[in-house]
Design a protein around this motif. Structure first.
Motif, mmCIF file in Angstrom:
data_model
loop_
_atom_site.group_PDB
_atom_site.id
_atom_site.type_symbol
_atom_site.label_atom_id
_atom_site.label_comp_id
_atom_site.label_asym_id
_atom_site.label_seq_id
_atom_site.Cartn_x
_atom_site.Cartn_y
_atom_site.Cartn_z
ATOM 1 N N VAL A 160 -2.384 8.203 5.927
ATOM 2 C CA VAL A 160 -2.225 8.023 4.613
ATOM 3 C C VAL A 160 -1.845 7.341 4.168
ATOM 4 O O VAL A 160 -0.039 7.248 3.950
ATOM 5 C CB VAL A 160 -3.264 9.134 3.052
ATOM 6 C CG1 VAL A 160 -2.935 8.528 2.173
ATOM 7 C CG2 VAL A 160 -4.109 10.282 4.126
ATOM 8 N N ARG A 161 -1.661 5.930 3.990
ATOM 9 C CA ARG A 161 -0.633 5.184 3.822
ATOM 10 C C ARG A 161 -1.166 4.245 1.971
ATOM 11 O O ARG A 161 -2.654 3.289 2.442
ATOM 12 C CB ARG A 161 -0.195 4.034 5.181
ATOM 13 C CG ARG A 161 0.731 2.710 4.996
ATOM 14 C CD ARG A 161 0.387 2.422 6.140
ATOM 15 N NE ARG A 161 1.128 2.983 7.022
ATOM 16 C CZ ARG A 161 2.453 2.765 6.465
ATOM 17 N NH1 ARG A 161 3.299 1.962 6.209
ATOM 18 N NH2 ARG A 161 3.282 3.092 7.690
ATOM 19 N N VAL A 162 -1.193 4.326 1.369
ATOM 20 C CA VAL A 162 -0.412 3.289 -0.190
ATOM 21 C C VAL A 162 -0.131 1.896 0.101
ATOM 22 O O VAL A 162 0.281 1.729 0.123
ATOM 23 C CB VAL A 162 -0.589 4.481 -1.595
ATOM 24 C CG1 VAL A 162 -0.650 3.586 -2.887
ATOM 25 C CG2 VAL A 162 -0.354 5.940 -1.312
ATOM 26 N N HIS A 163 -1.439 1.539 -0.149
ATOM 27 C CA HIS A 163 -1.078 -0.038 -0.168
ATOM 28 C C HIS A 163 -0.847 -0.645 -2.039
ATOM 29 O O HIS A 163 -1.658 0.146 -2.907
ATOM 30 C CB HIS A 163 -2.456 -1.012 0.057
ATOM 31 C CG HIS A 163 -2.622 -1.033 1.245
ATOM 32 N ND1 HIS A 163 -2.309 -2.006 1.915
ATOM 33 C CD2 HIS A 163 -2.868 -0.089 2.631
ATOM 34 C CE1 HIS A 163 -2.413 -1.605 3.489
ATOM 35 N NE2 HIS A 163 -2.544 0.163 3.740
ATOM 36 N N VAL A 250 4.279 3.768 1.619
ATOM 37 C CA VAL A 250 4.266 3.003 0.630
ATOM 38 C C VAL A 250 3.549 1.458 1.424
ATOM 39 O O VAL A 250 4.854 1.477 2.012
ATOM 40 C CB VAL A 250 4.486 2.999 -1.117
ATOM 41 C CG1 VAL A 250 4.759 1.533 -1.382
ATOM 42 C CG2 VAL A 250 4.520 4.375 -1.252
ATOM 43 N N GLU A 251 2.707 0.478 1.191
ATOM 44 C CA GLU A 251 3.066 -0.246 1.672
ATOM 45 C C GLU A 251 2.714 -1.479 0.607
ATOM 46 O O GLU A 251 1.812 -1.581 0.119
ATOM 47 C CB GLU A 251 2.230 -0.596 3.259
ATOM 48 C CG GLU A 251 1.829 -2.414 3.783
ATOM 49 C CD GLU A 251 1.170 -2.119 4.777
ATOM 50 O OE1 GLU A 251 0.255 -3.555 5.130
ATOM 51 O OE2 GLU A 251 1.413 -1.553 5.592
ATOM 52 N N VAL A 252 4.098 -2.006 0.331
ATOM 53 C CA VAL A 252 3.768 -3.624 -0.640
ATOM 54 C C VAL A 252 2.699 -4.279 0.120
ATOM 55 O O VAL A 252 2.894 -4.721 1.272
ATOM 56 C CB VAL A 252 5.455 -3.714 -1.076
ATOM 57 C CG1 VAL A 252 4.876 -4.612 -2.133
ATOM 58 C CG2 VAL A 252 5.776 -3.119 -1.730
ATOM 59 N N ALA A 267 -1.299 -1.109 -8.945
ATOM 60 C CA ALA A 267 -2.599 -1.507 -8.416
ATOM 61 C C ALA A 267 -2.726 -1.152 -6.903
ATOM 62 O O ALA A 267 -1.255 -0.866 -6.610
ATOM 63 C CB ALA A 267 -3.438 -2.745 -7.700
ATOM 64 N N ALA A 268 -3.697 0.227 -6.497
ATOM 65 C CA ALA A 268 -3.334 1.064 -5.454
ATOM 66 C C ALA A 268 -4.850 1.098 -4.677
ATOM 67 O O ALA A 268 -5.399 1.263 -5.033
ATOM 68 C CB ALA A 268 -2.910 2.363 -5.489
ATOM 69 N N GLU A 269 -4.804 1.233 -3.460
ATOM 70 C CA GLU A 269 -5.620 1.355 -3.008
ATOM 71 C C GLU A 269 -5.734 2.292 -1.112
ATOM 72 O O GLU A 269 -3.975 2.096 -0.581
ATOM 73 C CB GLU A 269 -6.139 -0.331 -1.282
ATOM 74 C CG GLU A 269 -6.932 -0.302 -3.299
ATOM 75 C CD GLU A 269 -7.650 -1.807 -2.535
ATOM 76 O OE1 GLU A 269 -7.583 -2.162 -1.149
ATOM 77 O OE2 GLU A 269 -8.458 -2.427 -3.165
ATOM 78 N N VAL A 270 -5.947 2.801 -0.596
ATOM 79 C CA VAL A 270 -6.042 3.522 0.746
ATOM 80 C C VAL A 270 -7.180 3.286 1.645
ATOM 81 O O VAL A 270 -7.888 3.625 1.314
ATOM 82 C CB VAL A 270 -5.989 5.035 0.984
ATOM 83 C CG1 VAL A 270 -5.808 5.626 2.177
ATOM 84 C CG2 VAL A 270 -4.394 5.819 -0.063
ATOM 85 N N HIS A 271 -7.199 3.098 2.573
ATOM 86 C CA HIS A 271 -8.038 2.428 4.021
ATOM 87 C C HIS A 271 -8.555 3.049 4.906
ATOM 88 O O HIS A 271 -7.165 4.134 4.817
ATOM 89 C CB HIS A 271 -7.414 1.130 3.887
ATOM 90 C CG HIS A 271 -7.505 -0.023 2.818
ATOM 91 N ND1 HIS A 271 -9.325 -0.391 2.759
ATOM 92 C CD2 HIS A 271 -6.975 -0.645 2.138
ATOM 93 C CE1 HIS A 271 -8.557 -1.668 1.761
ATOM 94 N NE2 HIS A 271 -7.701 -1.521 1.161
ATOM 95 N N TYR A 272 -8.837 3.298 5.712
ATOM 96 C CA TYR A 272 -9.427 3.790 6.919
ATOM 97 C C TYR A 272 -9.931 3.077 7.686
ATOM 98 O O TYR A 272 -10.825 2.889 8.010
ATOM 99 C CB TYR A 272 -10.171 5.309 6.241
ATOM 100 C CG TYR A 272 -9.957 6.358 7.844
ATOM 101 C CD1 TYR A 272 -8.407 6.663 7.115
ATOM 102 C CD2 TYR A 272 -10.556 6.257 8.688
ATOM 103 C CE1 TYR A 272 -8.015 7.881 7.896
ATOM 104 C CE2 TYR A 272 -9.750 7.590 9.825
ATOM 105 C CZ TYR A 272 -8.574 8.023 9.509
ATOM 106 O OH TYR A 272 -8.683 9.084 10.856
ATOM 107 N N PRO A 273 -9.364 2.075 8.482
ATOM 108 C CA PRO A 273 -9.987 0.992 9.613
ATOM 109 C C PRO A 273 -10.682 1.662 9.907
ATOM 110 O O PRO A 273 -11.819 0.730 10.604
ATOM 111 C CB PRO A 273 -8.611 1.379 10.170
ATOM 112 C CG PRO A 273 -7.292 1.097 9.328
ATOM 113 C CD PRO A 273 -7.821 2.490 8.580
ATOM 114 N N LYS A 274 -11.054 2.596 10.611
ATOM 115 C CA LYS A 274 -12.460 2.737 10.910
ATOM 116 C C LYS A 274 -13.577 2.656 10.720
ATOM 117 O O LYS A 274 -14.960 2.797 11.412
ATOM 118 C CB LYS A 274 -12.407 4.492 11.820
ATOM 119 C CG LYS A 274 -11.448 4.807 13.241
ATOM 120 C CD LYS A 274 -10.899 5.598 13.916
ATOM 121 C CE LYS A 274 -10.293 5.923 14.144
ATOM 122 N NZ LYS A 274 -10.128 7.691 15.115
#
Length: 430
Positions: A160-163, A250-252, A267-274
């Motif tokens: 889980v990576r927070v953008h 965390v990924e800026v 502002a933050a998002e977490v994605h799940y590419p699949k």
RNA sequence: GUGGCCGUAGCUCAAGGGCAGAGCACCAGACUGUGGCUCUGGGGGUUGCGGGUUCAAGUCCCGUCGGCCACCCCA
């Protein structure tokens, strides 16, 4: 195909999926409680005005996606398209600024957006969301965002990576937008139509464009992070650092831009590419200006919303949903009409003793009852009315092993309790 | 809102102008008082809906509704 179908973009949730929902929702609630959030339940509909002001008149959600209707008195109401506006309206309405601050609230609630459906995007969907109201500190951002991340992790999701980005505040954003617009105006003739439109309606969204030529231009665009005022800069750095202290990746990401006007700073998002194009698992951020817009005292706020349909979709795909034990434990069979009353009493007795029990409702043969018992997923069958069995006793049959023995009826609850005690069972019946 | 792919039994799918089928599921029965395995039989369909072409339409054409994919947007 039946004559009537559920409305477009809306679906029925049947067992055993409904049981997976119970599980998922209870995990979300449990996590929220651990973090000290308490549940708020707001109406499914609000005065349309709440969303116009709270979400922003220029947004797609308000302009194209709301279910808006007039009630019988002519008031304009709307089904909620998101959770925050209603929660802040309630905060203001009930004077929650007089409660001990901050006020930490969560919800699991249905949202409605008139959007074109797709897997992972529904017109009616469920969000798990949380809000911290009355705290401007970076610690509050970290509190809610970590709740969201830890919940996903507790459900079994790794990676889980927070953008993370900052969209500034009323002090620094206007200046940035000025520079931003000027930059794209200078490249106007090379922009695609969508992006030209967005330059007026929602300029930051241009950064999200999928058109390669536009992306190329966007790569050279000024970035909000380089224009933050010292306060916003310090806030952003603190949020980022504290998340890292917690070991949260965390990924800026300067491209994370919220579509809603009330967002400030985080502002933050977490994605799940699949998940494909609908890959956002949760999105969130800070909205320090919202309470005032809704007529309340200036109140900082920060929160997130998580799409549970998408989360469940991912969990199922990854095999992370456990077998659930909500099915029945005991099926009471009887050998014909003379024994119906006794079977009925026995089922009632077992239920009263806390066991999940059922019996025949179709007047079926003993054989068919056993078949039903087997398919119900119940571990045990109890047979009433078998000849040569002494009065007061019943046959207790273990459907897994295929062995049976005599047990006094009144001792069934105790015997079953002992048997069930040791081994876990599966019983969703699927 | 734009573009594309797809809709046949409860589910997964055959039949591609000439009698609408299979597997699974469901119901009943047999294997003698009692399930799962096996066997036999049964119920189930205006081929999403509406129109058109044709002697004849799941099949070809148009519309519509719904699902999916991408865009848009977002959770």
């Amino acid at each position: 195909m039946s004559k009537y179908q559920a409305p477009r973009g809306m679906r029925d949730v049947l067992p055993p999926e409904s049981e997976r929902w119970q599980w998922l929702v209870s995990r979300c609630r449990e996590m929220a409680h651990r973090y000290g959030y308490r549940e708020i339940r707001t109406p499914l509909v609000e005065h349309t005005e709440v969303f116009l002001k709270g979400v922003g008149e220029g947004t797609d959600i308000v302009e194209h996606e709301m279910y808006t209707f007039a009630d019988r008195a002519g008031r304009s109401l709307s089904l909620r398209p998101e959770g925050t506006a209603g929660v802040v309206r309630a905060y203001v309405e009930h004077g929650m600024h007089t409660w001990p601050q901050p006020v930490k609230l969560y919800y699991v609630a249905e949202m409605f957006r008139y959007d074109r459906p797709q897997a992972g995007r529904y017109r009616q969907h469920t969000q798990f969301g949380a809000e911290v109201l009355g705290a401007a500190e970076p610690a509050a951002d970290v509190d809610v965002l970590s709740l969201a991340v830890r919940t996903l992790q507790a459900l079994g999701l790794r990676e889980v990576r927070v953008h993370l980005n900052s969209v500034g505040d009323p002090k620094c954003r206007p200046g940035y937008l000025q520079v931003f617009r000027e930059y794209f105006q200078a490249h106007y003739d090379r922009l695609d139509d969508d992006s030209r439109r967005r330059l007026v309606t929602n300029p930051l969204r241009i950064l999200d464009s999928k058109v390669e030529q536009t992306r190329e231009i966007a790569r050279g665009a000024p970035r909000m992070l380089d224009y933050l005022c010292p306060e916003c800069r310090a806030h952003f750095d603190a949020v980022r650092r504290h998340l890292e202290v917690l070991g949260i990746a965390v990924e800026v990401d300067p491209l994370v831009v919220r579509g809603l006007d009330y967002y400030t700073r985080t502002a933050a998002e977490v994605h799940y590419p699949k998940l494909g194009a609908q890959s956002t698992l949760f999105g969130g951020g800070r909205y320090d200006g919202l309470a005032e817009v809704l007529g309340g005292p200036p109140t900082p706020g920060v929160g997130f919303g998580m799409g549970l349909e998408r989360v469940l979709m991912v969990l199922e795909e990854e095999g992370l949903v456990p077998e659930l034990a909500t099915g029945i434990q005991v099926y009471v069979c009887h050998d014909g009409p003379p024994w119906e009353d006794e079977a009925l009493r026995l089922v009632d007795f077992l239920r009263g003793a806390g066991l999940r029990a059922e019996g025949d409702l179709l007047g079926r043969s003993l054989r068919a009852q056993l078949r039903a018992a087997s398919r119900s997923g119940a571990r045990w069958a109890v047979l009433v009315g078998v000849p040569e069995v002494p009065r007061g006793q019943v046959v207790l049959r273990d459907l897994q092993v295929g062995e049976q023995r005599l047990v006094p009826a009144e001792q069934l609850p105790r015997v079953l309790q002992e048997e069930e005690g040791g081994c876990g069972r599966t019983g969703a019946g699927s």
